[in-house]
Write a protein that holds these residues in place. Structure first.
Motif, PDB file in Angstrom:
ATOM      1  N   VAL A 134      -5.770  10.581   0.006  1.00 32.60           N
ATOM      2  CA  VAL A 134      -6.195   9.598  -0.876  1.00 32.60           C
ATOM      3  C   VAL A 134      -5.686   8.259  -0.315  1.00 32.60           C
ATOM      4  O   VAL A 134      -4.558   8.227   0.084  1.00 32.60           O
ATOM      5  CB  VAL A 134      -5.501   9.753  -2.338  1.00 32.60           C
ATOM      6  N   SER A 135      -6.318   7.101  -0.584  1.00 35.46           N
ATOM      7  CA  SER A 135      -5.765   5.902   0.160  1.00 35.46           C
ATOM      8  C   SER A 135      -6.004   4.870  -0.929  1.00 35.46           C
ATOM      9  O   SER A 135      -6.648   4.998  -2.119  1.00 35.46           O
ATOM     10  CB  SER A 135      -6.887   5.496   1.341  1.00 35.46           C
TER      11      SER A 135
ATOM     12  N   LEU B 159      -0.187  11.480  -5.694  1.00 36.67           N
ATOM     13  CA  LEU B 159       0.360  12.476  -6.433  1.00 36.67           C
ATOM     14  C   LEU B 159      -0.432  12.424  -7.724  1.00 36.67           C
ATOM     15  O   LEU B 159      -0.868  13.494  -8.332  1.00 36.67           O
ATOM     16  CB  LEU B 159       1.837  12.286  -6.646  1.00 36.67           C
ATOM     17  N   ALA B 160      -0.516  11.047  -8.424  1.00 35.30           N
ATOM     18  CA  ALA B 160      -1.278  11.105  -9.654  1.00 35.30           C
ATOM     19  C   ALA B 160      -2.841  11.739  -9.776  1.00 35.30           C
ATOM     20  O   ALA B 160      -3.151  12.455 -10.446  1.00 35.30           O
ATOM     21  CB  ALA B 160      -1.267   9.708 -10.266  1.00 35.30           C
TER      22      ALA B 160
ATOM     23  N   LYS C 235       0.818  -1.353   0.033  1.00 34.72           N
ATOM     24  CA  LYS C 235      -0.001  -0.047   0.055  1.00 34.72           C
ATOM     25  C   LYS C 235       0.967   1.254  -0.021  1.00 34.72           C
ATOM     26  O   LYS C 235       0.714   2.091  -0.772  1.00 34.72           O
ATOM     27  CB  LYS C 235      -0.946   0.008   1.008  1.00 34.72           C
ATOM     28  N   GLY C 236       1.957   1.232   0.706  1.00 30.70           N
ATOM     29  CA  GLY C 236       2.643   2.365   1.182  1.00 30.70           C
ATOM     30  C   GLY C 236       3.324   2.810  -0.513  1.00 30.70           C
ATOM     31  O   GLY C 236       3.470   4.101  -0.883  1.00 30.70           O
ATOM     32  N   VAL C 237       3.833   1.758  -0.955  1.00 29.28           N
ATOM     33  CA  VAL C 237       4.623   1.927  -2.446  1.00 29.28           C
ATOM     34  C   VAL C 237       3.721   2.393  -3.345  1.00 29.28           C
ATOM     35  O   VAL C 237       4.182   3.280  -4.247  1.00 29.28           O
ATOM     36  CB  VAL C 237       5.416   0.619  -2.647  1.00 29.28           C
ATOM     37  N   LEU C 238       2.410   1.990  -3.418  1.00 31.80           N
ATOM     38  CA  LEU C 238       1.624   2.223  -4.382  1.00 31.80           C
ATOM     39  C   LEU C 238       1.196   3.713  -4.068  1.00 31.80           C
ATOM     40  O   LEU C 238       0.876   4.539  -5.075  1.00 31.80           O
ATOM     41  CB  LEU C 238       0.425   1.277  -4.545  1.00 31.80           C
ATOM     42  N   HIS C 239       0.959   4.074  -3.009  1.00 30.31           N
ATOM     43  CA  HIS C 239       0.308   5.247  -2.543  1.00 30.31           C
ATOM     44  C   HIS C 239       1.345   6.492  -2.746  1.00 30.31           C
ATOM     45  O   HIS C 239       0.712   7.562  -3.148  1.00 30.31           O
ATOM     46  CB  HIS C 239       0.041   5.297  -1.075  1.00 30.31           C
ATOM     47  N   SER C 240       2.613   6.173  -3.019  1.00 33.06           N
ATOM     48  CA  SER C 240       3.351   7.194  -3.007  1.00 33.06           C
ATOM     49  C   SER C 240       3.344   7.612  -4.465  1.00 33.06           C
ATOM     50  O   SER C 240       3.622   9.120  -4.828  1.00 33.06           O
ATOM     51  CB  SER C 240       4.898   6.915  -2.982  1.00 33.06           C
ATOM     52  N   ALA C 241       2.903   6.771  -5.524  1.00 33.48           N
ATOM     53  CA  ALA C 241       2.490   7.449  -6.949  1.00 33.48           C
ATOM     54  C   ALA C 241       0.956   7.774  -7.080  1.00 33.48           C
ATOM     55  O   ALA C 241       0.873   8.863  -7.772  1.00 33.48           O
ATOM     56  CB  ALA C 241       3.018   6.332  -7.816  1.00 33.48           C
ATOM     57  N   ILE C 242       0.407   7.162  -6.561  1.00 32.70           N
ATOM     58  CA  ILE C 242      -1.199   7.229  -6.792  1.00 32.70           C
ATOM     59  C   ILE C 242      -1.682   8.381  -6.243  1.00 32.70           C
ATOM     60  O   ILE C 242      -2.584   9.124  -6.947  1.00 32.70           O
ATOM     61  CB  ILE C 242      -2.063   5.861  -6.161  1.00 32.70           C
TER      62      ILE C 242
END
Length: 291
Positions: A47-48, A26-27, A17-24
């Protein structure tokens, strides 16, 4: 405070979740910015990510050892879905993909699977995807739809991400199926806006007709308390084979509630980040948040 929840697609089992959230996170903001809209204080913290990839991770694996080889594809569902994608790709990109009829391929599995794989990897949507990753994606779709435990655990991941402040639920690829079924199962959720990206929800027999709750008279149930549904996909995306979901999910009587739109994601036609940063996605999210 979670105002927007994004449900990822296939092939994320080795992330988190953390790795994905770093891009999602901001996107999502970039989508608003590309639409020329003010964020009104919205930050990545609003955003979660509903991370369900862990339900597909085999204990003890660190590489691609849990992804199937072509020789291991013997399941009728996986072969049928691969063929549907092939047929769709041939219709969309006849300059790159030979149609099944022209190929004359009636070889038994696994040779027929190899033929379909070779055809699909020439498409714009699959050019950068290794064969084993694509086959792994087929396996994940199959397991979600046909293994009760997987389905329940994936939806629990969505339930754990949606909170009292959540107004927008975004589902990408298989995540759009997970998100749709979760919304149907929880009509009490405060989510008012549903956004589907690169969704295979409309593929009849293989996905649409296996949804829970099942469609009635060829029409899928409206997802929970949602007031607005925007469906976006790239015109060359063979995963989102059915580009318009309105005919299958709009309420009867001619009332159009699903807004179907196509977009141009460049060479990453099925990529989640490319979808999220598109201005049409930004406008759909902003409308749900009333920005």
């Amino acid at each position: 405070m979670t105002r927007v929840v994004v449900v990822h697609g296939v092939g994320q089992q080795f992330l988190g979740k953390g790795v994905l959230h770093s891009a999602i996170g901001l996107a999502v903001l970039d989508g608003l910015d590309n639409a020329g809209l003010e964020t009104s204080g919205l930050t990545p913290a609003d955003v979660s990510v509903a991370f369900y990839g862990r339900v597909f991770r085999q204990p003890g694996t660190k590489d691609l050892s849990d992804l199937p080889l072509i020789e291991e594809i013997e399941d009728d569902f996986e072969t049928a879905l691969l063929r549907v994608w092939w047929e769709g790709g041939a219709l969309q990109e006849p300059d790159r993909i030979e149609s099944p009829e022209r190929s004359g391929s009636k070889a038994p599995v696994p040779r027929s699977v190899q033929h379909m794989m070779e055809a699909l990897t020439r498409s714009r949507s699959m050019t950068k995807i290794a064969q084993r990753f694509l086959l792994g994606s087929l396996r994940q779709v199959n397991r979600y739809l046909n293994e009760t435990g997987i389905r329940e655990r994936a939806q629990e991941c969505v339930s754990g991400a949606v909170g009292a402040d959540t107004r927008v639920l975004v589902g990408h690829s298989l995540g759009s199926v997970v998100a749709y079924e979760a919304l149907c199962a929880h009509p009490q959720w405060p989510v008012t806006t549903f956004v589907t990206l690169g969704s295979p929800l409309g593929i009849r027999n293989l996905i649409f007709d296996r949804l829970r709750p099942p469609p009635v008279a060829g029409r899928g149930e409206w997802p929970g308390g949602v007031a607005s549904w925007t469906n976006l996909c790239d015109v060359n995306d063979v995963v989102a084979l059915v580009k318009k979901l309105g005919p299958q999910f709009d309420p009867p009587g001619g009332w159009r509630r699903v807004k179907d739109k196509t977009l141009d994601n460049g060479w990453k036609v099925h990529d989640l980040i490319h979808h999220l940063t598109d201005s049409d996605t930004g406008r759909a999210v902003a409308a749900g948040l009333r920005l």
